[in-house]
Design a protein around this motif. Structure first.
Motif, PDB file in Angstrom:
ATOM      1  N   PHE A 136       0.829  -1.200   0.000  1.00 11.41           N
ATOM      2  CA  PHE A 136       0.000   0.000   0.000  1.00 11.41           C
ATOM      3  C   PHE A 136       0.872   1.262   0.000  1.00 11.41           C
ATOM      4  CE2 PHE A 136      -3.173  -2.961   1.933  1.00 11.41           C
ATOM      5  CZ  PHE A 136      -4.145  -2.825   0.951  1.00 11.41           C
ATOM      6  N   GLU A 137       1.943   1.232   0.771  1.00  7.21           N
ATOM      7  CA  GLU A 137       2.859   2.375   0.808  1.00  7.21           C
ATOM      8  C   GLU A 137       3.539   2.573  -0.542  1.00  7.21           C
ATOM      9  OE1 GLU A 137       5.893   4.023   4.175  1.00  7.21           O
ATOM     10  OE2 GLU A 137       6.299   2.005   3.391  1.00  7.21           O
ATOM     11  N   LYS A 138       3.902   1.474  -1.203  1.00 11.27           N
ATOM     12  CA  LYS A 138       4.509   1.554  -2.527  1.00 11.27           C
ATOM     13  C   LYS A 138       3.551   2.201  -3.521  1.00 11.27           C
ATOM     14  CE  LYS A 138       7.187   0.150  -6.069  1.00 11.27           C
ATOM     15  NZ  LYS A 138       8.568   0.590  -6.332  1.00 11.27           N
ATOM     16  N   CYS A 139       2.301   1.794  -3.506  1.00 12.37           N
ATOM     17  CA  CYS A 139       1.302   2.383  -4.394  1.00 12.37           C
ATOM     18  C   CYS A 139       1.103   3.863  -4.100  1.00 12.37           C
ATOM     19  CB  CYS A 139      -0.028   1.643  -4.256  1.00 12.37           C
ATOM     20  SG  CYS A 139      -0.079   0.046  -5.082  1.00 12.37           S
ATOM     21  N   TRP A 140       1.066   4.204  -2.844  1.00 12.87           N
ATOM     22  CA  TRP A 140       0.895   5.610  -2.453  1.00 12.87           C
ATOM     23  C   TRP A 140       2.023   6.474  -3.013  1.00 12.87           C
ATOM     24  CZ3 TRP A 140      -2.701   8.626  -0.176  1.00 12.87           C
ATOM     25  CH2 TRP A 140      -2.293   9.859   0.342  1.00 12.87           C
ATOM     26  N   GLU A 141       3.213   5.976  -2.957  1.00  9.83           N
ATOM     27  CA  GLU A 141       4.362   6.757  -3.418  1.00  9.83           C
ATOM     28  C   GLU A 141       4.470   6.810  -4.936  1.00  9.83           C
ATOM     29  OE1 GLU A 141       7.626   4.837  -1.559  1.00  9.83           O
ATOM     30  OE2 GLU A 141       7.177   5.621   0.454  1.00  9.83           O
TER      31      GLU A 141
ATOM     32  N   VAL B  76      -0.067   7.685  -6.689  1.00  8.31           N
ATOM     33  CA  VAL B  76      -1.046   8.598  -6.095  1.00  8.31           C
ATOM     34  C   VAL B  76      -0.469  10.004  -6.077  1.00  8.31           C
ATOM     35  CG1 VAL B  76      -2.416   9.116  -4.036  1.00  8.31           C
ATOM     36  CG2 VAL B  76      -2.006   6.740  -4.672  1.00  8.31           C
ATOM     37  N   TYR B  77      -1.329  10.995  -6.355  1.00  6.32           N
ATOM     38  CA  TYR B  77      -0.945  12.392  -6.164  1.00  6.32           C
ATOM     39  C   TYR B  77      -0.902  12.658  -4.658  1.00  6.32           C
ATOM     40  CZ  TYR B  77      -1.899  13.192 -11.129  1.00  6.32           C
ATOM     41  OH  TYR B  77      -1.879  13.158 -12.502  1.00  6.32           O
ATOM     42  N   ASN B  78       0.221  12.358  -4.037  1.00  2.74           N
ATOM     43  CA  ASN B  78       0.303  12.405  -2.575  1.00  2.74           C
ATOM     44  C   ASN B  78       0.777  13.743  -2.034  1.00  2.74           C
ATOM     45  OD1 ASN B  78       3.294  12.326  -2.657  1.00  2.74           O
ATOM     46  ND2 ASN B  78       2.965  10.217  -3.362  1.00  2.74           N
ATOM     47  N   ASP B  79       1.219  14.672  -2.925  1.00  2.75           N
ATOM     48  CA  ASP B  79       1.681  15.995  -2.502  1.00  2.75           C
ATOM     49  C   ASP B  79       2.782  15.926  -1.455  1.00  2.75           C
ATOM     50  OD1 ASP B  79      -0.161  17.217  -4.215  1.00  2.75           O
ATOM     51  OD2 ASP B  79      -1.741  17.117  -2.693  1.00  2.75           O
ATOM     52  N   GLY B  80       3.549  14.841  -1.492  1.00  2.58           N
ATOM     53  CA  GLY B  80       4.665  14.714  -0.572  1.00  2.58           C
ATOM     54  C   GLY B  80       4.298  14.247   0.811  1.00  2.58           C
ATOM     55  N   THR B  81       3.037  13.898   1.054  1.00  2.00           N
ATOM     56  CA  THR B  81       2.625  13.442   2.374  1.00  2.00           C
ATOM     57  C   THR B  81       2.808  11.928   2.479  1.00  2.00           C
ATOM     58  OG1 THR B  81       0.344  13.171   1.642  1.00  2.00           O
ATOM     59  CG2 THR B  81       0.969  15.302   2.578  1.00  2.00           C
ATOM     60  N   PRO B  82       3.145  11.414   3.643  1.00  2.00           N
ATOM     61  CA  PRO B  82       3.319   9.955   3.792  1.00  2.00           C
ATOM     62  C   PRO B  82       1.982   9.228   3.795  1.00  2.00           C
ATOM     63  CG  PRO B  82       3.613  11.032   5.905  1.00  2.00           C
ATOM     64  CD  PRO B  82       3.445  12.138   4.898  1.00  2.00           C
ATOM     65  N   PHE B  83       2.038   7.937   3.551  1.00  2.00           N
ATOM     66  CA  PHE B  83       0.841   7.098   3.558  1.00  2.00           C
ATOM     67  C   PHE B  83       0.331   6.938   4.972  1.00  2.00           C
ATOM     68  CE2 PHE B  83      -0.727   2.632   4.008  1.00  2.00           C
ATOM     69  CZ  PHE B  83      -1.962   2.831   3.407  1.00  2.00           C
TER      70      PHE B  83
END
Length: 406
Positions: free
Chosen positions: A176-181, A184-191
């Motif tokens: 899940f963390e790999k997909c988030w990074e 996903v448009y995560n804007d630099g925020t951690p999962f």
């Protein structure tokens, strides 16, 4: 449909050398997207045991090998087509992969999928067929949730994928963390993991292990050649040939649901008797909770034919499961000169549970299906002659009992 952020596309745009002159619609499928919005990811990839309202499938992919150290990445989703069935994300990926990437047979590809839902039975069959014809492609599938994991057809689809060489696993925190990074448009925020992520992962992993348990646990070459050898005497006379049973459960269309092997369960206490392989198989099939409205075919390969008690157990099991077709192949006949053992074989055949002697095709099938082998089946001397002799003996037994019964 998932909205796209403005800006240059990445992934397939640079990964399509050599596709000029092909159909332009294959360059980038309509349901291809670069990244997911955060709310979309959290909603569709949450690994709930019961996920309601999630009617789409998202496939995040990574392909390594097409351009050396620079992997191709992207996302596919189910394509909604008016007046036509859905075009699933897995099929979109295969279409893009075959039409946009060069596929030299000598070049290995490592493909990794992160799926919100596991493949349906139809997509699983398509992907397995693709892997069968593209031996240079290795596929690893991580799935957040299992799609209709209690349905036999969908269980058979996952089993078919593993049999074709795919690695299938439930998504854990690291996936899940790999997909988030990466997707996903995560804007630099951690999962930020949701509540009970690990507990739900354990549930999904347990269900997946139950489905795929028949895809592992193979016999050793030495064990099969010794235990299923149909010669009267084998070289290693200090060992006793024990009853072994290899089985495969399938639908009438041939979709494999489960397979494995069993041997007698030796009891610890003297007062308790050993549990024969036939009884172990009955317990195994009954624990699967098969649909009584669905038809099944159960094929068994035995190193020894059933004893009288196990023959009765199989008869009772077959009579109480009319939707289950049972067929038995035996390498050798157990105490074939005793009348009560002969009667058990006769009653099975009379009840339309055919007992057949294993020939070379059955030995080769077992070798390929149930043995951890790295070479073709090493047929022992006079195998066909021994099979023919045992088959004639079985025919004489059945004929004698049919005459006495009349």
């Amino acid at each position: 449909m998932e909205s796209r952020r403005p800006g240059p596309r990445a992934g397939p745009g640079q990964a399509c050398p050599g596709h000029h002159g092909r159909n332009p619609q294959h360059s980038v499928p309509r349901n291809w997207i670069r990244r997911l919005y955060q709310k979309t990811f959290y909603f569709h990839f949450q690994n709930l045991p019961r996920a309601f309202g999630r009617h789409n499938t998202f496939l995040c992919y990574q392909v390594e090998g097409s351009r050396g150290s620079s992997p191709d990445k992207g996302i596919f989703m189910n394509q909604m087509r008016p007046r036509a069935p859905k075009y699933h994300a897995e099929l979109s990926f295969l279409s893009w992969f075959e039409n946009c990437l060069p596929l030299p047979a000598q070049q290995p590809y490592q493909v990794t999928w992160y799926l919100s839902w596991s493949p349906c039975s139809r997509c699983a069959e398509w992907v397995a067929a693709f892997l069968d014809t593209h031996r240079n492609v290795s596929l690893t599938i991580y799935t957040a949730r299992l799609y209709y994991h209690w349905h036999p057809e969908y269980r058979a689809g996952l089993f078919r994928l593993v049999s074709a060489g795919a690695q299938v696993a439930a998504m854990s925190f690291s996936e899940f963390e790999k997909c988030w990074e990466e997707f996903v448009y995560n804007d630099g925020t951690p999962f930020r993991p949701w509540r009970m992520l690990y507990r739900n992962y354990c549930v999904q992993a347990h269900n997946l292990q139950d489905i795929l348990s028949g895809a592992v646990g193979l016999l050793k070459e030495e064990t099969f050649c010794f235990q299923f050898n149909n010669q009267r005497q084998v070289p290693k006379t200090h060992r006793r040939r024990r009853p072994y049973l290899c089985y495969q459960l399938a639908t009438p269309t041939g979709s494999l649901l489960h397979r494995g092997y069993l041997c007698n369960q030796v009891s610890v206490g003297r007062a308790q008797e050993d549990r024969h392989v036939e009884v172990c198989l009955i317990d195994k099939i009954q624990s699967m909770g098969l649909d009584p409205a669905q038809s099944y075919q159960l094929t068994c390969y035995l190193s020894w034919s059933p004893c009288p008690r196990c023959a009765r157990e199989l008869l009772d099991f077959a009579s109480s499961h009319r939707n289950l077709g049972l067929r038995i192949f035996a390498s050798r006949l157990y105490f074939h000169w005793r009348r009560n053992f002969q009667q058990g074989l006769y009653l099975l055949c009379k009840a339309h549970v055919p007992v057949t002697v294993m020939g070379l095709p059955e030995f080769q099938h077992c070798w390929k299906t149930f043995v951890d082998q790295a070479k073709p089946f090493p047929a022992w001397p006079k195998l066909p002659e021994r099979s023919a002799s045992i088959k004639n003996r079985l025919q004489r037994i059945l004929k004698s009992w049919s005459l006495s019964d009349s």
